[in-house]
Scaffold this motif. Structure first.
Motif, PDB file in Angstrom:
ATOM      1  N   LEU A  25     -63.112 -24.446   4.174  1.00  0.00           N
ATOM      2  CA  LEU A  25     -64.267 -24.507   3.264  1.00  0.00           C
ATOM      3  C   LEU A  25     -65.471 -24.012   4.050  1.00  0.00           C
ATOM      4  O   LEU A  25     -65.722 -24.485   5.167  1.00  0.00           O
ATOM      5  CB  LEU A  25     -64.492 -25.942   2.756  1.00  0.00           C
ATOM      6  CG  LEU A  25     -63.300 -26.586   2.045  1.00  0.00           C
ATOM      7  CD1 LEU A  25     -63.632 -28.035   1.656  1.00  0.00           C
ATOM      8  CD2 LEU A  25     -62.878 -25.790   0.810  1.00  0.00           C
ATOM      9  N   ASP A  26     -66.196 -23.063   3.477  1.00  0.00           N
ATOM     10  CA  ASP A  26     -67.214 -22.358   4.249  1.00  0.00           C
ATOM     11  C   ASP A  26     -68.564 -22.427   3.534  1.00  0.00           C
ATOM     12  O   ASP A  26     -68.862 -21.579   2.709  1.00  0.00           O
ATOM     13  CB  ASP A  26     -66.744 -20.900   4.427  1.00  0.00           C
ATOM     14  CG  ASP A  26     -67.593 -20.155   5.442  1.00  0.00           C
ATOM     15  OD1 ASP A  26     -68.479 -20.772   6.063  1.00  0.00           O
ATOM     16  OD2 ASP A  26     -67.353 -18.941   5.598  1.00  0.00           O
ATOM     17  N   ASN A  27     -69.333 -23.474   3.856  1.00  0.00           N
ATOM     18  CA  ASN A  27     -70.647 -23.615   3.223  1.00  0.00           C
ATOM     19  C   ASN A  27     -70.540 -23.650   1.704  1.00  0.00           C
ATOM     20  O   ASN A  27     -71.294 -22.985   0.998  1.00  0.00           O
ATOM     21  CB  ASN A  27     -71.526 -22.417   3.602  1.00  0.00           C
ATOM     22  CG  ASN A  27     -72.635 -22.846   4.520  1.00  0.00           C
ATOM     23  OD1 ASN A  27     -73.269 -23.872   4.277  1.00  0.00           O
ATOM     24  ND2 ASN A  27     -72.853 -22.079   5.561  1.00  0.00           N
ATOM     25  N   MET A  28     -69.611 -24.442   1.240  1.00  0.00           N
ATOM     26  CA  MET A  28     -69.260 -24.438  -0.182  1.00  0.00           C
ATOM     27  C   MET A  28     -70.140 -25.391  -1.001  1.00  0.00           C
ATOM     28  O   MET A  28     -70.415 -26.499  -0.576  1.00  0.00           O
ATOM     29  CB  MET A  28     -67.791 -24.859  -0.305  1.00  0.00           C
ATOM     30  CG  MET A  28     -67.253 -24.768  -1.696  1.00  0.00           C
ATOM     31  SD  MET A  28     -66.129 -26.120  -2.042  1.00  0.00           S
ATOM     32  CE  MET A  28     -67.216 -27.519  -1.996  1.00  0.00           C
ATOM     33  N   GLY A  64     -72.200 -30.621   5.893  1.00  0.00           N
ATOM     34  CA  GLY A  64     -72.555 -30.631   4.484  1.00  0.00           C
ATOM     35  C   GLY A  64     -72.626 -32.028   3.922  1.00  0.00           C
ATOM     36  O   GLY A  64     -72.401 -33.009   4.628  1.00  0.00           O
ATOM     37  N   SER A  65     -72.956 -32.112   2.645  1.00  0.00           N
ATOM     38  CA  SER A  65     -73.136 -33.429   2.033  1.00  0.00           C
ATOM     39  C   SER A  65     -72.415 -33.513   0.692  1.00  0.00           C
ATOM     40  O   SER A  65     -72.183 -32.512   0.026  1.00  0.00           O
ATOM     41  CB  SER A  65     -74.625 -33.693   1.824  1.00  0.00           C
ATOM     42  OG  SER A  65     -75.129 -32.773   0.882  1.00  0.00           O
ATOM     43  N   LEU A  66     -72.082 -34.759   0.360  1.00  0.00           N
ATOM     44  CA  LEU A  66     -71.419 -35.041  -0.908  1.00  0.00           C
ATOM     45  C   LEU A  66     -72.110 -36.216  -1.553  1.00  0.00           C
ATOM     46  O   LEU A  66     -72.551 -37.141  -0.860  1.00  0.00           O
ATOM     47  CB  LEU A  66     -69.960 -35.455  -0.649  1.00  0.00           C
ATOM     48  CG  LEU A  66     -69.014 -34.369  -0.145  1.00  0.00           C
ATOM     49  CD1 LEU A  66     -67.835 -35.004   0.566  1.00  0.00           C
ATOM     50  CD2 LEU A  66     -68.528 -33.538  -1.328  1.00  0.00           C
ATOM     51  N   SER A  67     -72.218 -36.180  -2.887  1.00  0.00           N
ATOM     52  CA  SER A  67     -72.722 -37.378  -3.554  1.00  0.00           C
ATOM     53  C   SER A  67     -71.999 -37.585  -4.872  1.00  0.00           C
ATOM     54  O   SER A  67     -71.518 -36.624  -5.486  1.00  0.00           O
ATOM     55  CB  SER A  67     -74.230 -37.283  -3.781  1.00  0.00           C
ATOM     56  OG  SER A  67     -74.514 -36.266  -4.696  1.00  0.00           O
ATOM     57  N   LEU A  68     -71.885 -38.846  -5.234  1.00  0.00           N
ATOM     58  CA  LEU A  68     -71.257 -39.224  -6.497  1.00  0.00           C
ATOM     59  C   LEU A  68     -72.256 -40.067  -7.256  1.00  0.00           C
ATOM     60  O   LEU A  68     -72.738 -41.078  -6.718  1.00  0.00           O
ATOM     61  CB  LEU A  68     -69.971 -40.018  -6.226  1.00  0.00           C
ATOM     62  CG  LEU A  68     -69.154 -40.360  -7.470  1.00  0.00           C
ATOM     63  CD1 LEU A  68     -68.396 -39.146  -7.973  1.00  0.00           C
ATOM     64  CD2 LEU A  68     -68.160 -41.479  -7.171  1.00  0.00           C
ATOM     65  N   ASN A  69     -72.572 -39.673  -8.479  1.00  0.00           N
ATOM     66  CA  ASN A  69     -73.553 -40.417  -9.265  1.00  0.00           C
ATOM     67  C   ASN A  69     -74.859 -40.599  -8.516  1.00  0.00           C
ATOM     68  O   ASN A  69     -75.422 -41.696  -8.477  1.00  0.00           O
ATOM     69  CB  ASN A  69     -72.995 -41.805  -9.615  1.00  0.00           C
ATOM     70  CG  ASN A  69     -72.439 -41.816 -11.019  1.00  0.00           C
ATOM     71  OD1 ASN A  69     -72.983 -41.163 -11.900  1.00  0.00           O
ATOM     72  ND2 ASN A  69     -71.358 -42.549 -11.203  1.00  0.00           N
ATOM     73  N   SER A  70     -75.307 -39.547  -7.856  1.00  0.00           N
ATOM     74  CA  SER A  70     -76.548 -39.540  -7.068  1.00  0.00           C
ATOM     75  C   SER A  70     -76.520 -40.417  -5.826  1.00  0.00           C
ATOM     76  O   SER A  70     -77.547 -40.587  -5.181  1.00  0.00           O
ATOM     77  CB  SER A  70     -77.762 -39.945  -7.917  1.00  0.00           C
ATOM     78  OG  SER A  70     -77.823 -39.183  -9.091  1.00  0.00           O
TER      79      SER A  70
END
Ligand SMILES: Nc1ncnc2c1ncn2[C@@H]1O[C@H](COP(=O)(O)OP(=O)(O)O)[C@@H](O)[C@H]1O
Ligand SMILES: [Mg+2]
Length: 228
Positions: A25-28, A64-70
């Motif tokens: 995964l590259d800056n996805m 990178g970052s991930l969020s669920l429901n903010s």
């Protein structure tokens, strides 16, 4: 208006392969909206399974970052991470990964048993869910005595028992004959609609992908919107 549910920003995931490093995964970036059904397609080995594992917190991104429901998904603590997965994410895999020594009902109840849901309530909910997937008569049947399609329906019930925010399915019909695969797919679609669930499904089957709201192709480490 569409409400963003699962948001990934600048996510990178690399693996070491011998002396080489491969960037899967590259800056996805991706945004999955509440209620939608999204198909992920892409050639074998492009990283679709890796992508679902990262989106569902089974595997940490390198960047990178991930969020669920903010709410940011932070992968700092193994216990918190597994609690998060158990409550918020429903997984269905190509191979069902059910426990062969237990019944359909026990397998469906398993995530709830792990997180301490009261037994009587859990059993009632698992029974209802198995009814929903058409397995009311197979509740106490050992997993090994069920057909492939039935096993995948138990896996679906197990994925839904904690009322997750999102269902992540990795080629859930890939191991089934086309007719059974279509039935499992239709069931997932019905459930997505009825429970106002959100589903991301990896599939090689373009005919199924076309029935979904949106189709994304994973190529060269990023997702691109694909016309059907
Ligand atoms: N745990 C791992 N360690 C090293 N390489 C991996 C690992 N998991 C996946 N890969 C590699 O990452 C690439 C993408 O794999 P995968 O996500 O399984 O692709 P897909 O599901 O699209 O077939 C492949 O080259 C695979 O060999
Ligand atoms: Mg895969």
């Amino acid at each position: 208006m569409q409400q963003p549910l699962l948001v990934a920003r600048e996510v990178t995931k690399k693996f070491q392969s011998g002396h080489d490093e491969i960037t899967v995964l590259d800056n996805m970036d991706v945004t999955i909206y509440t209620g939608e059904m999204v198909a992920i397609i892409g050639e074998s080995g492009t990283g679709k399974t890796t992508l679902l594992q990262v989106l569902g917190g089974l595997s940490s991104p390198d960047n990178g970052s991930l969020s669920l429901n903010s709410t940011p998904i932070k992968m700092t603590n193994e216990k918190k991470q597994s609690d998060f997965r158990n409550k918020e994410i429903g997984f269905v895999f190509q191979f069902h990964h059910l426990l062969p020594e237990f019944t359909a009902l026990e397998n469906t109840m398993m995530p709830g048993l792990i997180s301490g849901v009261p037994y009587t309530q859990l059993k009632k909910e698992a029974t209802e869910l198995l009814g929903k997937v058409g397995l009311s008569r197979q509740l106490t049947q050992p997993i090994t005595e069920l057909s492939g399609g039935e096993q995948q329906r138990v896996a679906l019930a197990r994925a839904l028992i904690m009322q997750p925010s999102i269902l992540l399915a990795d080629e859930p019909t890939g191991n089934l004959d086309p007719q059974t695969g279509d039935l499992v797919f239709d069931l997932i679609r019905e459930i997505n609609h009825e429970f106002n669930l959100t589903t991301v499904m990896v599939t090689h089957n373009h005919h199924l992908a076309e029935k979904m709201d949106r189709c994304l192709t994973l190529k060269d480490g990023i997702l691109v919107e694909s016309p059907f």
